[in-house]
Each structure stands twice: as structure tokens, then as C-alpha cells.
Design a protein around this motif. Structure first.
Motif, PDB file in Angstrom:
ATOM      1  N   ASP A 178       0.823  -1.207   0.000  1.00 16.90           N
ATOM      2  CA  ASP A 178       0.000   0.000   0.000  1.00 16.90           C
ATOM      3  C   ASP A 178       0.857   1.257   0.000  1.00 16.90           C
ATOM      4  OD1 ASP A 178      -2.348  -1.398  -0.096  1.00 16.90           O
ATOM      5  OD2 ASP A 178      -2.733  -1.291   2.057  1.00 16.90           O
ATOM      6  N   GLY A 179       2.002   1.187   0.696  1.00 10.18           N
ATOM      7  CA  GLY A 179       2.887   2.340   0.727  1.00 10.18           C
ATOM      8  C   GLY A 179       3.429   2.688  -0.647  1.00 10.18           C
ATOM      9  N   LEU A 180       3.825   1.674  -1.402  1.00 10.30           N
ATOM     10  CA  LEU A 180       4.329   1.909  -2.753  1.00 10.30           C
ATOM     11  C   LEU A 180       3.235   2.481  -3.648  1.00 10.30           C
ATOM     12  CD1 LEU A 180       6.529  -1.274  -3.245  1.00 10.30           C
ATOM     13  CD2 LEU A 180       7.342   1.085  -3.106  1.00 10.30           C
ATOM     14  N   LYS A 181       2.019   1.990  -3.495  1.00  8.05           N
ATOM     15  CA  LYS A 181       0.908   2.525  -4.284  1.00  8.05           C
ATOM     16  C   LYS A 181       0.681   3.997  -3.951  1.00  8.05           C
ATOM     17  CE  LYS A 181      -2.754  -0.193  -4.262  1.00  8.05           C
ATOM     18  NZ  LYS A 181      -3.724  -1.166  -3.685  1.00  8.05           N
ATOM     19  N   SER A 182       0.799   4.337  -2.660  1.00 10.91           N
ATOM     20  CA  SER A 182       0.654   5.741  -2.265  1.00 10.91           C
ATOM     21  C   SER A 182       1.806   6.577  -2.799  1.00 10.91           C
ATOM     22  CB  SER A 182       0.603   5.850  -0.738  1.00 10.91           C
ATOM     23  OG  SER A 182      -0.520   5.176  -0.219  1.00 10.91           O
ATOM     24  N   GLY A 183       3.014   6.004  -2.796  1.00  9.40           N
ATOM     25  CA  GLY A 183       4.161   6.717  -3.334  1.00  9.40           C
ATOM     26  C   GLY A 183       3.992   7.056  -4.802  1.00  9.40           C
ATOM     27  N   VAL A 184       3.421   6.140  -5.566  1.00  7.62           N
ATOM     28  CA  VAL A 184       3.169   6.405  -6.982  1.00  7.62           C
ATOM     29  C   VAL A 184       2.197   7.562  -7.136  1.00  7.62           C
ATOM     30  CG1 VAL A 184       2.023   5.483  -9.026  1.00  7.62           C
ATOM     31  CG2 VAL A 184       3.747   4.122  -7.873  1.00  7.62           C
ATOM     32  N   VAL A 185       1.153   7.593  -6.321  1.00  9.24           N
ATOM     33  CA  VAL A 185       0.187   8.689  -6.411  1.00  9.24           C
ATOM     34  C   VAL A 185       0.870  10.031  -6.136  1.00  9.24           C
ATOM     35  CG1 VAL A 185      -1.904   9.666  -5.400  1.00  9.24           C
ATOM     36  CG2 VAL A 185      -1.757   7.222  -5.838  1.00  9.24           C
ATOM     37  N   SER A 186       1.837  10.032  -5.217  1.00 14.14           N
ATOM     38  CA  SER A 186       2.539  11.284  -4.923  1.00 14.14           C
ATOM     39  C   SER A 186       3.259  11.824  -6.149  1.00 14.14           C
ATOM     40  CB  SER A 186       3.533  11.093  -3.777  1.00 14.14           C
ATOM     41  OG  SER A 186       4.683  10.375  -4.191  1.00 14.14           O
ATOM     42  N   LEU A 187       3.666  10.948  -7.079  1.00 17.68           N
ATOM     43  CA  LEU A 187       4.337  11.413  -8.299  1.00 17.68           C
ATOM     44  C   LEU A 187       3.408  12.286  -9.141  1.00 17.68           C
ATOM     45  CD1 LEU A 187       6.218   8.153  -9.362  1.00 17.68           C
ATOM     46  CD2 LEU A 187       7.141  10.124  -8.146  1.00 17.68           C
ATOM     47  N   TYR A 188       2.130  11.968  -9.142  1.00 21.14           N
ATOM     48  CA  TYR A 188       1.171  12.799  -9.875  1.00 21.14           C
ATOM     49  C   TYR A 188       1.096  14.194  -9.256  1.00 21.14           C
ATOM     50  CZ  TYR A 188      -0.533   8.609 -12.275  1.00 21.14           C
ATOM     51  OH  TYR A 188      -0.633   7.475 -13.053  1.00 21.14           O
ATOM     52  N   LYS A 189       1.124  14.237  -7.933  1.00 21.20           N
ATOM     53  CA  LYS A 189       1.086  15.529  -7.240  1.00 21.20           C
ATOM     54  C   LYS A 189       2.352  16.317  -7.539  1.00 21.20           C
ATOM     55  CE  LYS A 189       1.852  18.469  -3.701  1.00 21.20           C
ATOM     56  NZ  LYS A 189       3.121  19.196  -3.491  1.00 21.20           N
ATOM     57  N   PHE A 190       3.507  15.679  -7.460  1.00 14.71           N
ATOM     58  CA  PHE A 190       4.759  16.384  -7.750  1.00 14.71           C
ATOM     59  C   PHE A 190       4.767  16.890  -9.184  1.00 14.71           C
ATOM     60  CE2 PHE A 190       6.554  13.638  -4.259  1.00 14.71           C
ATOM     61  CZ  PHE A 190       6.700  14.675  -3.353  1.00 14.71           C
ATOM     62  N   ASN A 191       4.263  16.097 -10.104  1.00 20.34           N
ATOM     63  CA  ASN A 191       4.231  16.503 -11.506  1.00 20.34           C
ATOM     64  C   ASN A 191       3.358  17.749 -11.700  1.00 20.34           C
ATOM     65  OD1 ASN A 191       5.036  15.777 -14.316  1.00 20.34           O
ATOM     66  ND2 ASN A 191       2.829  15.625 -14.601  1.00 20.34           N
ATOM     67  N   ARG A 192       2.293  17.846 -10.928  1.00 22.55           N
ATOM     68  CA  ARG A 192       1.393  19.007 -11.021  1.00 22.55           C
ATOM     69  C   ARG A 192       2.012  20.265 -10.423  1.00 22.55           C
ATOM     70  NH1 ARG A 192      -3.936  17.924  -7.970  1.00 22.55           N
ATOM     71  NH2 ARG A 192      -2.614  18.515  -6.222  1.00 22.55           N
ATOM     72  N   ASP A 193       3.015  20.105  -9.558  1.00 20.52           N
ATOM     73  CA  ASP A 193       3.578  21.247  -8.834  1.00 20.52           C
ATOM     74  C   ASP A 193       4.099  22.341  -9.764  1.00 20.52           C
ATOM     75  OD1 ASP A 193       2.995  20.196  -6.380  1.00 20.52           O
ATOM     76  OD2 ASP A 193       5.027  19.494  -5.947  1.00 20.52           O
ATOM     77  N   ARG A 194       4.646  21.966 -10.913  1.00 21.60           N
ATOM     78  CA  ARG A 194       5.196  22.981 -11.826  1.00 21.60           C
ATOM     79  C   ARG A 194       4.091  23.935 -12.289  1.00 21.60           C
ATOM     80  NH1 ARG A 194       5.928  22.934 -17.520  1.00 21.60           N
ATOM     81  NH2 ARG A 194       5.449  20.711 -17.613  1.00 21.60           N
ATOM     82  N   TYR A 195       2.921  23.426 -12.546  1.00 25.58           N
ATOM     83  CA  TYR A 195       1.807  24.256 -12.989  1.00 25.58           C
ATOM     84  C   TYR A 195       1.228  25.070 -11.832  1.00 25.58           C
ATOM     85  CZ  TYR A 195       2.011  21.121 -17.017  1.00 25.58           C
ATOM     86  OH  TYR A 195       2.431  20.399 -18.106  1.00 25.58           O
ATOM     87  N   ASP A 196       1.257  24.496 -10.636  1.00 27.55           N
ATOM     88  CA  ASP A 196       0.702  25.175  -9.473  1.00 27.55           C
ATOM     89  C   ASP A 196       1.631  26.230  -8.894  1.00 27.55           C
ATOM     90  OD1 ASP A 196      -1.514  23.597  -9.686  1.00 27.55           O
ATOM     91  OD2 ASP A 196      -1.175  22.435  -7.867  1.00 27.55           O
ATOM     92  N   ASN A 197       2.902  26.193  -9.251  1.00 23.70           N
ATOM     93  CA  ASN A 197       3.887  27.110  -8.677  1.00 23.70           C
ATOM     94  C   ASN A 197       3.644  28.535  -9.162  1.00 23.70           C
ATOM     95  OD1 ASN A 197       6.431  28.602  -8.310  1.00 23.70           O
ATOM     96  ND2 ASN A 197       7.258  26.640  -7.669  1.00 23.70           N
ATOM     97  N   GLY A 198       3.482  29.478  -8.231  1.00 20.90           N
ATOM     98  CA  GLY A 198       3.112  30.842  -8.581  1.00 20.90           C
ATOM     99  C   GLY A 198       4.259  31.742  -8.992  1.00 20.90           C
ATOM    100  N   THR A 199       5.483  31.213  -9.112  1.00 17.58           N
ATOM    101  CA  THR A 199       6.634  32.041  -9.461  1.00 17.58           C
ATOM    102  C   THR A 199       6.366  32.876 -10.718  1.00 17.58           C
ATOM    103  OG1 THR A 199       8.198  30.457  -8.499  1.00 17.58           O
ATOM    104  CG2 THR A 199       9.075  32.005 -10.119  1.00 17.58           C
ATOM    105  N   GLU A 200       6.522  34.190 -10.585  1.00 18.36           N
ATOM    106  CA  GLU A 200       6.370  35.121 -11.700  1.00 18.36           C
ATOM    107  C   GLU A 200       5.138  34.805 -12.557  1.00 18.36           C
ATOM    108  OE1 GLU A 200       7.916  37.888 -12.139  1.00 18.36           O
ATOM    109  OE2 GLU A 200       9.299  37.578 -10.473  1.00 18.36           O
ATOM    110  N   ASP A 201       3.973  34.912 -11.921  1.00 16.61           N
ATOM    111  CA  ASP A 201       2.698  34.706 -12.617  1.00 16.61           C
ATOM    112  C   ASP A 201       2.599  33.314 -13.244  1.00 16.61           C
ATOM    113  OD1 ASP A 201       1.860  37.275 -11.943  1.00 16.61           O
ATOM    114  OD2 ASP A 201       2.720  38.145 -13.750  1.00 16.61           O
ATOM    115  N   PHE A 202       3.074  32.310 -12.489  1.00 15.13           N
ATOM    116  CA  PHE A 202       2.959  30.903 -12.896  1.00 15.13           C
ATOM    117  C   PHE A 202       3.739  30.618 -14.173  1.00 15.13           C
ATOM    118  CE2 PHE A 202      -0.439  31.920 -10.068  1.00 15.13           C
ATOM    119  CZ  PHE A 202      -0.521  30.824  -9.229  1.00 15.13           C
ATOM    120  N   MET A 203       4.984  31.091 -14.162  1.00 16.88           N
ATOM    121  CA  MET A 203       5.864  30.915 -15.307  1.00 16.88           C
ATOM    122  C   MET A 203       6.065  29.448 -15.662  1.00 16.88           C
ATOM    123  SD  MET A 203       9.872  32.005 -15.725  1.00 16.88           S
ATOM    124  CE  MET A 203       9.589  33.712 -15.313  1.00 16.88           C
ATOM    125  N   GLY A 204       6.068  28.565 -14.671  1.00 18.50           N
ATOM    126  CA  GLY A 204       6.309  27.150 -14.937  1.00 18.50           C
ATOM    127  C   GLY A 204       5.311  26.550 -15.904  1.00 18.50           C
TER     128      GLY A 204
END
Length: 534
Positions: A48-74
């Protein structure tokens, strides 16, 4: 420097644990776990831990779009640095005009370091930890092990592929960072052969073990095949690219949406979508509001008699706009629906007062270079055509900040990959490029060459973050020609001539981004900077 490097490498492991509960809650296909169960043993030594770890990769991948640096430059930088965009203002404008992000020590390079270099290495490292733990774990169902490995390998390959396309001089590894190796210095880049061997190995495994269908938002066999085709294009392996693209089109459950209007409507949960980054309102871990749409939409609402409304694109601030070159491509066929309030909005209408429902025409662009308009700057700010691919029906028209699902990969690009790969190898590319054109209402082509591919990719995929990579892949001559002839709007926006003109500022070595000095300082003393930046 060594202490900082150890800290950075060790902290990434703790970061994974801190977001797993959030990542779990943001996907409806996962079961919540009590926070007391989330520790390193749980993540890396349990099924179950590994399955949860995989889900975290989706969240990390989304972080670039969610990052507000310079009007969401990412989320918008790559679209600004193309031959299809006019970068009007803001720091993203500086980047898009090649005024910043052109030296290892300027502020733009530091932003790129955080939003891309560190971001994708972070995902690749976390995916590697999960892969190595899944391969070593004994008490796990084999189907679940393969699912975990397939998703993690997709994310590792996707991350390294993005880094390679941006920076060229990258290193790849399949080793988990531990206390024992945290001080190891990376002295040289990986060879192209090493990079593509890992990309292809990871993607071959993902294709074999992922299913065609899965819960919306998760990567599938089709996602992996699409990425494998893109990787093959960069290798110049046209037969492999053709095989993967045609296989995806003909064997998978995916199909083009019947109309262009449907491609970016709703939550993008449809047959054309291959990979969609999910966000959801009012949910812990559902993603942050961003200004991605606002970057692309003009400030029409500042004109008296019109309010910001979703039908006309929402609330924007005119950072990155389709340039004259792109608009002319869209206008070549009067029946092409991609400039008909589906991908782009060309006209705006009064919403109140005596002129309600009438088109607004109070500012004019320059159309005659010998008799230029004196309102062209206001036109670009308030009436210029906008990309509306990122507008959502349920957005708040009174806010620049919106939350929406983001299309990353879709089948229309697969069709255009197939057309190009067939054109460069054997077979008939026309059915594939014309499928995209026919869906848009445009007349079919009778012949296909490289420029036809470039033009159709422009019409269909503009502002989706792939254009700069396409130009680079096609070679130095292509990217030099396209940027120096078409980027920005040159004499049609004379206020940007000179130091603000991307056509003038472009240098051939910009084909690779600079590796920020702050990143080089963490590598070995002989690690190579990209050519031109030394």
C-alpha cells in the motif's frame, strides 16, 4: 557545498512522506490512509505504501503548474519562447523575448532551475526510489508490483526526457540516493546513448504492463506509447515512432473528438485525452488556483461596456498572445474552426449599454506599415486575439486565479507524429494529418512536407508547451529560421523593436537552456555547461 548537497538529497525523501496524505486525498481512485501510518517503512516496504508513493508522483508533476513564481511561469514559459507567440509584458515577457534566461547567472536561469531542473530531477529521483523499492519488496502481489513499476518508470522517463530536451547536458541514474552515496560527485553528463537507453527501457516496461484504460488522470498504455513515439522522433527512429503512433491510433480505445469545440471543454475526460493533470475545487490536495489562463487572455474587460465573462475567455492580463504568424496560419482556411472560439478567441463583444452584442472595434492593430495605427499598443493589451484552451466553464470571471485540469498529451499530436514519421520513412502520411484538418473543418492537404507538418502542429498544438521542442528537434536551421523570422510581431509592434525583439535577441546557442550556476556548483568541477554559455 557538500553539506548543502547532502541536505538537498536527504530532504527529498522526507518531502515524499509529507505530501502522501495530500496526494492520496486528491485522487478519487485512492483510499485514504491514517497519517500515523505514513512513514518511510510504510512507503518503501509495503504494498500500500508503494501505491501511495506512486500517487505522490502525480502531485509532484502538477507542482510545476501550481507554482506561482512570476505569474505561474512554470506553466507558460515554453509557450512564450516559440515562433508562435507575442510575449507582451511581465517577467515571462522578458523570458519569451530572450532578454532573461540567457545566462547561467541571471534571475531567469534561477527561475528555470527551480521550475524545471530541480523539479524534474526531484520527480526522477522519487520515481527511482519507488522503482528500486518495488523491485526489492518480496511480499507484494506481482500485478501490483508491475503497475507500480510501470507508472513510476513512466514518470522517470517523462522527467528525464523533458530535461534532455531543455538542457541537453544532463545526467541520468537508476540508483537510489542514500547516506552512503549522497556525497558522490557527478563529474560528467550522461551520453546520449545512456539517456535514450534508459528512456526506452522504462517506456518499454510501461507499455507492456499498463492497461489501455484506467481511472481518469492516471497514465495508461496509450500515454506510454505516445511518449515512446515522441522519444523515437528525437532519436530519428522514424519506424519506431510510426509503429508506436499508429499502434496507439489503431489499437487503442482513443479517438479524436468530433469537433474542436469539445477538445478543451469540461474536465477533458474524453477519448482524445492521453494525459491530463487533474485539479479539483474544494478538496484537500485538489491543486492550487493558477494564472495560466490569465496569461493567455487579453484585458478586454477594461473597456467600458464589457465585463469579464467566461464566454469571451475569462479575466486575463495579456502576457502571452498568439502572434501574427500563427493567426495568419489559422486564417489560411476560412472554414478552419480552431480560430472560431474553440482554441482562440478573435473578437470581443459589448455585454451592456447601447452597443450590447456589437463587436468592439475601438482600437486598431497595424495593418499598413506606411500608415501605422496610433492605438496598436492598446489593441494588444485589450482587444488582441487570445488563446482560450485553458478557460473553464465554471471559472470565476472576476478573478485572475482559476483551477482547471490541464491537457498534457492528446491524440491529435499522435496523429501528427504519425504523419511526420511516415513522411520521413515510408507510407502515406496524408490520412493522419488530414484527420486533424478534417476535424477542424479545414480542407485536406494533397502533399506533406516538413513545413506542412510544422504549420499543422502550429494550428493544432499552439500554446500547449510543445512548439519550442519541435523546432529544436527538427534542427538548428529550423529553429534559427522560425525564431528569427516569426517570433514576436517585429514591425507590427514597433514598441518592441530593438532590445525587446526576440528575432533580434535570438542566438543559435539558445537551442539549449543554460544550466544555472547554482546547479553547476552542486556538480563536479568539470561538469559541462551547454555550449555558448561559458
Amino acid at each position: 557545498m557538500n553539506t548543502e548537497k547532502l541536505y538537498l538529497k536527504l530532504m527529498k525523501g522526507f518531502a515524499l512522506l509529507s505530501v502522501v496524505v495530500i496526494a492520496i486525498s486528491c485522487e478519487d481512485y485512492l483510499e485514504e490512509q491514517p497519517s500515523t501510518l505514513i512513514d518511510s517503512d510504510y512507503i518503501y516496504t509495503t504494498e500500500d505504501g508503494l501505491k501511495s508513493g506512486v500517487v505522490s508522483l502525480y502531485k509532484f508533476n502538477r507542482d510545476r503548474y501550481d507554482n506561482g513564481t512570476e505569474d505561474f511561469m512554470g506553466g507558460v514559459l515554453m509557450s512564450s519562447r516559440s515562433d508562435l507567440a507575442f510575449s507582451r509584458t511581465g517577467y515571462t515577457g522578458l523570458m519569451g523575448r530572450y532578454e532573461r534566461g540567457v545566462s547561467p547567472v541571471d534571475q531567469g536561469a534561477k527561475f528555470v532551475s527551480s521550475l524545471f531542473w530541480k523539479h524534474f530531477y526531484n520527480i526522477a529521483n522519487k520515481a527511482t526510489e519507488i522503482i528500486n523499492a518495488a523491485e526489492a519488496l518480496e511480499d507484494i502481489d506481482e500485478d501490483i508490483r508491475n503497475q507500480v513499476l510501470a507508472e513510476a518508470k513512466f514518470f522517470r522517463s517523462n522527467s528525464y526526457f523533458y530535461l534532455y530536451r531543455m538542457f541537453n547536458n544532463i545526467y541520468v541514474t537508476t540508483n537510489t540516493v542514500t547516506v552512503d552515496n549522497a556525497f558522490d560527485v557527478i563529474n560528467d553528463k550522461s551520453s546520449k546513448e545512456e539517456i535514450f537507453a534508459l528512456l526506452n527501457s522504462d517506456l518499454d516496461f510501461a507499455i507492456e504492463h499498463l492497461e489501455w484504460n484506467d481511472t481518469f488522470g492516471r497514465v495508461t498504455k496509450g500515454t506510454a506509447k505516445h511518449l515512446k513515439a515522441k522519444v523515437a522522433m528525437w532519436e530519428g527512429d522514424w519506424e519506431e515512432a510510426k509503429y508506436q503512433a499508429v499502434s496507439l491510433i489503431e489499437e487503442g480505445p482513443h479517438s479524436l473528438m468530433p469537433t474542436t469545440e469539445e477538445v478543451f471543454s469540461g474536465d477533458k475526460n474524453h477519448a482524445e485525452a492521453l494525459f491530463v493533470i487533474q485539479s479539483q475545487d474544494d478538496l484537500l490536495g485538489g491543486g492550487d488556483n493558477t494564472m495560466i489562463n490569465a496569461n493567455y487572455v487579453t484585458q478586454y474587460f477594461q473597456i467600458s461596456g464589457i465585463e469579464a465573462n467566461i464566454a469571451q475567455g475569462g479575466r486575463g492580463f495579456s502576457r502571452i498572445l498568439p502572434n501574427k504568424y500563427l493567426l495568419d496560419l489559422l486564417a489560411e482556411d476560412p472554414n478552419d474552426t480552431r480560430d472560431d472560439d474553440t482554441y482562440f478567441r478573435l473578437k470581443y463583444y459589448y455585454t451592456s449599454g447601447d452597443s450590447i452584442n456589437q463587436e468592439i472595434k475601438i482600437y486598431k492593430p497595424i495593418t499598413d506599415l506606411n500608415n501605422p495605427s496610433d492605438t496598436y499598443t492598446s489593441y494588444y493589451q485589450r482587444l488582441h486575439p487570445s488563446c482560450i484552451k485553458f478557460a473553464e466553464e465554471d471559472d470565476n470571471p472576476n478573478s485572475y486565479l482559476q483551477r482547471s485540469n490541464i491537457m498534457v498529451y492528446r491524440l491529435a499530436e499522435t496523429y501528427l507524429i504519425a504523419a511526420e514519421a511516415i513522411m520521413r520513412s515510408s507510407g502515406d502520411p496524408l490520412p493522419y494529418i488530414n484527420a486533424v484538418r478534417t476535424r477542424a473543418g479545414a480542407a485536406p492537404l494533397a502533399t506533406v512536407d516538413e513545413q506542412a507538418i510544422l504549420d499543422e502542429r502550429a494550428r493544432e498544438l499552439a500554446f500547449e508547451g510543445e512548439r519550442w521542442f519541435t523546432l529544436k528537434r527538427m534542427g538548428q536551421e529550423v529553429i534559427d529560421r522560425q525564431i528569427t523570422n516569426y517570433a514576436g510581431d517585429a514591425e507590427y509592434y514597433p514598441a518592441n523593436l530593438g532590445e525587446k525583439d526576440p528575432r533580434t535577441n535570438w542566438k543559435p546557442y539558445y537551442i539549449n537552456f543554460p544550466i544555472a550556476q547554482i546547479d553547476l556548483d552542486l556538480l563536479g568541477p568539470g561538469y559541462p555547461q551547454n555550449d555558448g554559455y561559458n
